[in-house]
Design an enzyme around this catalytic site. Structure first.
Site, PDB file in Angstrom:
ATOM      1  N   GLY A 167       0.804  -1.080  -0.070  1.00 40.02           N
ATOM      2  CA  GLY A 167       0.025  -0.150   0.138  1.00 40.02           C
ATOM      3  C   GLY A 167       0.957   1.150   0.180  1.00 40.02           C
ATOM      4  N   THR A 169       2.713  -6.161   6.042  1.00 40.43           N
ATOM      5  CA  THR A 169       3.425  -5.797   7.267  1.00 40.43           C
ATOM      6  C   THR A 169       3.578  -6.776   8.244  1.00 40.43           C
ATOM      7  OG1 THR A 169       1.189  -5.040   7.827  1.00 40.43           O
ATOM      8  CG2 THR A 169       2.981  -3.318   7.015  1.00 40.43           C
ATOM      9  N   ILE A 188       9.789  -5.179  20.445  1.00 38.57           N
ATOM     10  CA  ILE A 188       9.706  -5.794  19.058  1.00 38.57           C
ATOM     11  C   ILE A 188       8.866  -6.834  19.251  1.00 38.57           C
ATOM     12  CG2 ILE A 188      11.032  -6.592  17.057  1.00 38.57           C
ATOM     13  CD1 ILE A 188      11.416  -3.730  17.792  1.00 38.57           C
ATOM     14  N   PRO A 204      10.896 -10.115  15.778  1.00 37.34           N
ATOM     15  CA  PRO A 204      12.035  -9.402  15.159  1.00 37.34           C
ATOM     16  C   PRO A 204      12.241  -9.577  13.644  1.00 37.34           C
ATOM     17  CG  PRO A 204      12.712 -10.636  17.174  1.00 37.34           C
ATOM     18  CD  PRO A 204      11.246 -11.076  16.941  1.00 37.34           C
ATOM     19  N   LYS A 206       5.903   0.389  19.492  1.00 31.63           N
ATOM     20  CA  LYS A 206       5.687   1.817  18.923  1.00 31.63           C
ATOM     21  C   LYS A 206       5.440   1.673  17.672  1.00 31.63           C
ATOM     22  CE  LYS A 206       8.652   4.311  22.256  1.00 31.63           C
ATOM     23  NZ  LYS A 206       9.846   5.092  22.437  1.00 31.63           N
ATOM     24  N   GLU A 226       7.132   2.941   9.453  1.00 28.49           N
ATOM     25  CA  GLU A 226       7.419   3.982   8.822  1.00 28.49           C
ATOM     26  C   GLU A 226       8.709   4.443   9.159  1.00 28.49           C
ATOM     27  OE1 GLU A 226       3.324   5.320   9.387  1.00 28.49           O
ATOM     28  OE2 GLU A 226       3.290   6.211   7.589  1.00 28.49           O
TER      29      GLU A 226
HETATM   30 MO1  MOS Z   1       1.349   4.756   5.584  1.00 28.10          MO
HETATM   31  S1  MOS Z   1       1.496   6.502   4.272  1.00 28.10           S
HETATM   32  O1  MOS Z   1       0.382   5.732   7.015  1.00 28.10           O
HETATM   33  O2  MOS Z   1       0.301   3.804   4.824  1.00 28.10           O
END
Ligand code: MOS
Length: 735
Positions: free
Chosen positions: A239, A466, A625, A628, A697, A701
């Site tokens: 995305g 992700t 984490i 990992p 956290k 990004e």
């Molecule tokens: Mo991200 S730019 O919040 O998918």
């Protein structure tokens, strides 16, 4: 079996499905009677459609209909609510709404046919007459039109930045710019819409980063209740922000499906993936001053971001400069420049990647001018409090990021230790700080545990690659002591408990915390059952004293209770719980950010100006984490994007026509396998029991922020040339 999963590397639970092709993506569903839409896009950026000739296309056998602004259903045209949860101020774009053209590439017709090939062929026969008006797409040429209208407030100014700048011993006054960037996920946008006339309801498969946002959009346009719009998105092929807002193919598929009473699929081509939102072009001006000893005295950061003529897209670009370093005098300014393009969209650390690029290059420039090592310079100005809000951090292990990155990379003996003996290669080293806010959104989850020991946990969240399926299973398994093999996590369906869009790096903190909470509810139910059915002596035991492992409750007195046996004894087939979790109030008193230190080595060919990046070290402090392995993958991908941002990515628009010239993967360059060499990711231990119940956290990004600056700084170190306009291509080094 060890069922303590949090903190351990696990393979993706959906990995086999993905590599064997059995994971079904939105565009791969095949409802009976499916027909195909192909979009016709405008070839002017501003003006009017005088006529659309669809006669030739309609004569093709197998073409079912052609939708334009001339035959858009009345109710759809009259509904004004085309907003979605991320709509910025302004008026959202309404496809086929009228004869106005607002940007080049605007969808102006949808050809629906029995096959994709027929639809595409017929679309080529549609002839459009325009009345073109002048267009403008270059923000540099439009600096005079910069506006604060519809612009969110920046963090407050403090001190007297102008005066402090004028009096500073060492000063820089620099301008950086970056071009438009396009998301380019591997899977293009696609929607398959089915309309049920009897129940007046939609079922839609959509490529999107949040099904609830598509649902809200469709409900608004078609005036339907949420019960009548189901959006499904079980797998997403990337995305990077492009799927945060619903796109025009969703509207077109739904509208055509309802009109034709047939399931309609509209998928965008790679070229059409350049016909909507992008990371905006941006110009940033920084004036910074320091004392001779290297203490920051003044920061003045102004940013000019691109937006469309119909919406005011906002990013947080300059606030980072007020927050990151100790400095008493700060002035921040952010303005928008509306041009004839589609509204920009969030992309890969929106605002952060942009703002920190300029700030971290400027920090390097100031450090060098002050004659202080760039890392020392940052340590001299280290902020132990959020300087914008005067709040403590819930945790901040950035010093440790600097220390471990430096030691791993060999920062302090970098120039003496080089292995390169080739005279035609210039070697350079650069570093930068990265930062991204750790956010949490309201989120819900449901959990059902059966007496056969199977656990199903669900939430309407997404897995855009992700690892959501995997980490949520880990969190659930860990909380209830159930083996991951017995756990199914369901997502990407509006009929599941509501989750936020997958963005902002907040999915683990938001949905993960909700999953943990709902599993804790089940655990309490199990303990209560044990108190009644197993042993009355357990009555006084606190919930927290009971641990769960290997399908067994372990009471503090040593009593072991098998969970399945307990449910059978209690005569229950299953138990379930559902909840919604919001951030705790005490979090308000703290600032929470993930941090990183990025160090890179670059090699520049002296004669050809070609740049390679043989080595990147990224030390990340992102709280706990969870996995990992998937965590490292996130950062590796993000560093790769950072290399592309620094050296390659550039959406090129012909300013005369507003037309994008490199709308394909051959000419829109981005970092690929051959551009990536040694990437080292270090996760720095960071304990945080304030940020959210998991202490994680978010890592989506943080990995890209700072990478482009570190590379730009390294290129300067190698060549003595400061390239301030991205991407740093070889022509800029040779000029
Ligand atoms: Mo991200 S730019 O919040 O998918």
């Amino acid at each position: 079996m060890d069922t303590a999963y949090i903190g351990k590397s696990r393979k993706r639970v959906d990995g086999v499905k993905k590599v064997t092709g059995s994971a079904t993506y939105a565009g791969e569903f095949k409802p009976e009677g499916l027909v195909h839409g192909y979009v016709v896009n405008s070839t002017i950026a501003n003006g009017k459609i005088v006529a659309i000739h669809t006669g030739k296309a309609k004569m093709i056998d197998g073409v079912l209909d052609i939708f334009t602004h001339e035959n858009l259903p009345d109710d759809v045209r009259q509904n004004v609510d085309y907003t979605d949860p991320l709509s910025p101020p302004g008026h959202p774009f309404r496809p086929l709404y009228n004869d106005q053209v607002l940007y080049n590439g605007q969808p102006i017709a949808l050809v629906v046919a029995e096959s994709f090939e027929l639809a595409r062929y017929a679309a080529g026969l549609v002839e459009v007459e325009y009345l073109a008006e002048e267009c403008t797409t270059d923000i540099k040429k439009n600096m005079g039109n910069a506006t604060t209208e519809g612009v969110e407030d920046t963090a407050p100014d403090r001190g007297n930045a102008e005066l402090a700048y004028a009096n500073a011993a060492v000063r820089i006054d620099v301008e950086y710019s970056q071009p438009r960037h396009y998301h380019n996920p591997m899977e293009p946008h696609v929607s398959i819409a089915e309309w049920n006339a009897k129940t007046q309801s939609f079922k839609i498969y959509d490529k999107v980063q949040g099904v609830n946002s598509s649902q809200e959009y469709i409900c608004g346009i078609f005036n339907l209740d949420t019960e009548n719009v189901q959006i499904l998105s079980p797998f997403v092929g990337g995305g990077f922000g492009s799927g945060l807002r619903p796109q025009y193919q969703l509207f077109l598929a739904a509208m055509a499906a309802r009109e034709l009473q047939r399931p309609v699929k509209v998928s965008l081509t790679r070229r059409q993936m350049f016909s909507f939102g992008h990371r905006p072009a941006c110009i940033q001006q920084l004036q910074m001053g320091a004392s001779k000893e290297g203490k920051l005295k003044s920061i003045i950061h102004k940013a000019y971001g691109e937006t469309s003529k119909f919406e005011k897209y906002n990013e947080t670009i300059v606030d980072w400069s007020g927050m990151m370093y100790q400095c008493e005098n700060v002035k921040l300014e952010y303005r928008l420049i509306p041009v004839n393009v589609y509204t920009p969209m969030d992309m890969r650390a929106p605002g952060g990647a942009t703002g920190m690029f300029a700030l971290e290059c400027a920090m390097d420039e100031l450090a060098i001018k002050t004659n202080i090592d760039p890392l020392e310079f940052r340590l001299l100005n280290y902020a132990d409090k959020d300087q914008n809000e005067d709040k403590p951090f819930s945790s901040k292990e950035l010093r440790e990021c600097y220390r471990q990155a430096a030691s791993h990379f060999g920062w302090f003996n970098r120039h003496t230790n080089t292995q390169i003996k080739d005279d035609s290669i210039l070697v350079g080293y650069g570093m930068a700080t990265g930062c991204w806010e750790a956010m949490q959104q309201k989120s819900s989850a449901k959990a059902v545990l059966t007496s056969s020991g199977k656990l199903v946990v669900s939430s309407s969240t997404a897995d855009i690659g992700t690892g959501t399926y995997t980490v949520m299973s880990q969190i659930a398994g860990d909380t209830l002591g159930i083996a991951m093999e017995e756990i199914t996590f369901q997502l990407g369906d509006t009929s599941l408990p509501k989750a936020p869009i997958e963005g902002g790096s907040w999915t683990v903190s938001s949905v993960g915390s909700a999953v943990k909470a709902v599993c804790n509810h089940l655990k309490k139910q199990l303990i209560d059952l044990a108190k009644v059915n197993v042993d009355e002596d357990l009555d006084h035991v606190d919930y927290d004293e009971v641990s769960c492992t290997d399908g067994t409750l372990i009471f503090p007195n040593g009593t072991l209770v098998n969970i399945s046996t307990l449910l059978v004894t209690a005569g229950l087939d299953s138990i379930e719980a559902e909840n919604a979790l919001e951030p705790e109030e005490r979090q308000e008193q703290y600032s929470s950010y993930a941090h990183s230190c990025v160090m890179v080595e670059v090699h520049v060919d002296k004669d050809l100006g070609m740049i390679t990046v043989p080595r990147v070290t990224s030390a990340i402090a992102g709280g706990r984490i969870i996995n990992p392995k998937t965590a490292e993958s996130q950062i590796l991908g993000a560093i790769t994007w950072g290399i592309g941002m620094a050296l390659e990515e550039e959406g090129m628009i012909d300013d005369r026509s507003g037309r994008i010239m490199n709308a394909n993967l051959a000419e829109y360059h981005m970092a690929v396998h051959a551009d990536v060499q040694q990437l080292n990711v270090l996760f720095i231990e960071e304990h945080d029991d304030i940020v959210n119940p998991l202490g994680a956290k978010g890592l989506g990004e943080i990995g890209i922020v700072g990478v482009a600056s570190a590379i730009a700084n390294a290129v300067f170190d190698a060549t003595g040339k400061r390239v301030r306009n991205l991407p740093i291509t070889l022509d800029k080094l040779l000029e």
